[in-house]
Design a protein around this motif. Structure first.
Motif, PDB file in Angstrom:
ATOM      1  N   THR A 115      37.976  39.383  45.046  1.00  0.00           N
ATOM      2  CA  THR A 115      37.136  38.969  43.824  1.00  0.00           C
ATOM      3  C   THR A 115      35.563  38.814  44.249  1.00  0.00           C
ATOM      4  O   THR A 115      35.258  37.956  44.864  1.00  0.00           O
ATOM      5  CB  THR A 115      37.438  37.587  43.309  1.00  0.00           C
ATOM      6  N   TYR A 157      33.396  37.568  34.323  1.00  0.00           N
ATOM      7  CA  TYR A 157      32.883  38.939  34.228  1.00  0.00           C
ATOM      8  C   TYR A 157      33.398  39.783  32.794  1.00  0.00           C
ATOM      9  O   TYR A 157      34.647  39.995  33.077  1.00  0.00           O
ATOM     10  CB  TYR A 157      33.079  39.901  35.576  1.00  0.00           C
ATOM     11  N   VAL A 159      33.063  48.537  34.508  1.00  0.00           N
ATOM     12  CA  VAL A 159      33.008  48.757  35.827  1.00  0.00           C
ATOM     13  C   VAL A 159      31.363  49.348  35.989  1.00  0.00           C
ATOM     14  O   VAL A 159      31.135  50.149  35.506  1.00  0.00           O
ATOM     15  CB  VAL A 159      33.760  49.519  36.471  1.00  0.00           C
ATOM     16  N   LEU A 165      35.607  40.725  38.515  1.00  0.00           N
ATOM     17  CA  LEU A 165      35.211  42.017  39.187  1.00  0.00           C
ATOM     18  C   LEU A 165      35.655  41.930  40.689  1.00  0.00           C
ATOM     19  O   LEU A 165      35.475  41.033  41.200  1.00  0.00           O
ATOM     20  CB  LEU A 165      33.754  42.299  38.920  1.00  0.00           C
ATOM     21  N   ARG A 201      27.266  44.162  46.877  1.00  0.00           N
ATOM     22  CA  ARG A 201      27.368  43.732  45.308  1.00  0.00           C
ATOM     23  C   ARG A 201      25.872  43.537  44.890  1.00  0.00           C
ATOM     24  O   ARG A 201      25.728  43.941  43.739  1.00  0.00           O
ATOM     25  CB  ARG A 201      28.007  42.390  45.505  1.00  0.00           C
ATOM     26  N   SER A 210      33.154  38.730  41.360  1.00  0.00           N
ATOM     27  CA  SER A 210      32.475  37.849  40.439  1.00  0.00           C
ATOM     28  C   SER A 210      33.721  37.500  39.271  1.00  0.00           C
ATOM     29  O   SER A 210      34.553  38.420  39.132  1.00  0.00           O
ATOM     30  CB  SER A 210      31.465  38.895  39.593  1.00  0.00           C
ATOM     31  N   LEU A 213      24.145  43.374  38.936  1.00  0.00           N
ATOM     32  CA  LEU A 213      25.108  42.509  38.133  1.00  0.00           C
ATOM     33  C   LEU A 213      24.154  41.565  37.248  1.00  0.00           C
ATOM     34  O   LEU A 213      23.316  40.895  37.750  1.00  0.00           O
ATOM     35  CB  LEU A 213      26.226  41.733  38.559  1.00  0.00           C
ATOM     36  N   LEU A 247      36.368  49.769  43.172  1.00  0.00           N
ATOM     37  CA  LEU A 247      35.835  48.538  42.227  1.00  0.00           C
ATOM     38  C   LEU A 247      36.602  48.821  40.895  1.00  0.00           C
ATOM     39  O   LEU A 247      36.416  49.791  40.447  1.00  0.00           O
ATOM     40  CB  LEU A 247      34.027  48.721  42.089  1.00  0.00           C
ATOM     41  N   GLN A 248      36.777  47.717  40.455  1.00  0.00           N
ATOM     42  CA  GLN A 248      37.734  47.521  39.111  1.00  0.00           C
ATOM     43  C   GLN A 248      37.390  46.330  38.660  1.00  0.00           C
ATOM     44  O   GLN A 248      36.833  45.293  39.246  1.00  0.00           O
ATOM     45  CB  GLN A 248      39.322  47.504  39.562  1.00  0.00           C
ATOM     46  N   VAL A 249      37.482  46.514  36.991  1.00  0.00           N
ATOM     47  CA  VAL A 249      37.625  45.112  36.290  1.00  0.00           C
ATOM     48  C   VAL A 249      38.746  44.505  35.687  1.00  0.00           C
ATOM     49  O   VAL A 249      39.525  45.855  35.403  1.00  0.00           O
ATOM     50  CB  VAL A 249      36.433  45.203  35.250  1.00  0.00           C
TER      51      VAL A 249
END
Length: 181
Positions: A136, A141, A145, A97, A33, A138, A38, A88-90
């Motif tokens: 999870t 967010y 992505v 995130l 991460r 973050s 980020l 990895l997804q939002v």
């Protein structure tokens, strides 16, 4: 064990069932991460990494023994649960995130369904939305992505699942049940 009180004066606990993440994997995920660089959101502390099975919300503290007894009677998977967190997804509606599996093992879905059914007699209704396993990374967010130098490839092997209490930003294990007998 400290408890909060509802407006009614009845003590309650904010509870959820989850698969824990081993310390070495937590460190690897936190390092991965960090590599994302980020600049948005609030990173979840690595010690709180878990894969939620069922969020119960506020539960009367007096119900916890009955809740545990209901889970004691479940027949879980015969083998440890294995899944890859490889996407990895939002989630824009939740502003999170997440790492999620591209493929959810049927045994994981069956466990979640069994937990939902075990909670019904206690007045804890299942969530209206479909179960989406995730970890999870973050909260709060609000971006796309992020680009990752390396694709996420984290493989969880869970030999037990845990009932956690969420208290002041920390997750406290209250009970655990084996997945492979």
């Amino acid at each position: 064990m400290p408890v909060d009180e509802r407006e009614t004066g009845q003590p309650f606990k904010r509870l959820f069932f989850a698969l824990p993440v081993a310390d070495a994997q937590r460190r690897a995920m936190a390092l991965w991460r960090r590599g994302l660089g980020l600049r948005n959101g609030k990173p979840v502390p690595a010690e709180n990494f878990h894969l939620t099975l069922l969020f119960l919300g506020d539960v009367d503290a007096a119900q916890v023994p009955a809740l545990c007894a209901a889970v004691n009677s479940l027949k879980g998977p015969e083998t440890p649960l294995r899944l890859a967190l490889d996407r990895l997804q939002v989630w824009p509606r939740a502003n999170v995130l997440v790492l999620e599996p591209q493929h959810t093992p049927p045994a994981l879905r069956r466990l979640v369904y069994a937990l939902e059914q075990a909670m019904l007699p206690l007045g804890i209704a299942p969530q209206a939305r479909e179960y989406r396993p995730h970890l999870t990374l973050s909260r709060d967010y609000r971006a796309q992505v992020p680009e990752a130098a390396a694709a996420p490839e984290f493989f969880l092997t869970a030999r037990h699942f845990t009932l956690y209490e969420s208290r002041k930003g920390r997750y406290w294990p209250l009970a655990e049940w084996p997945l492979a007998n």
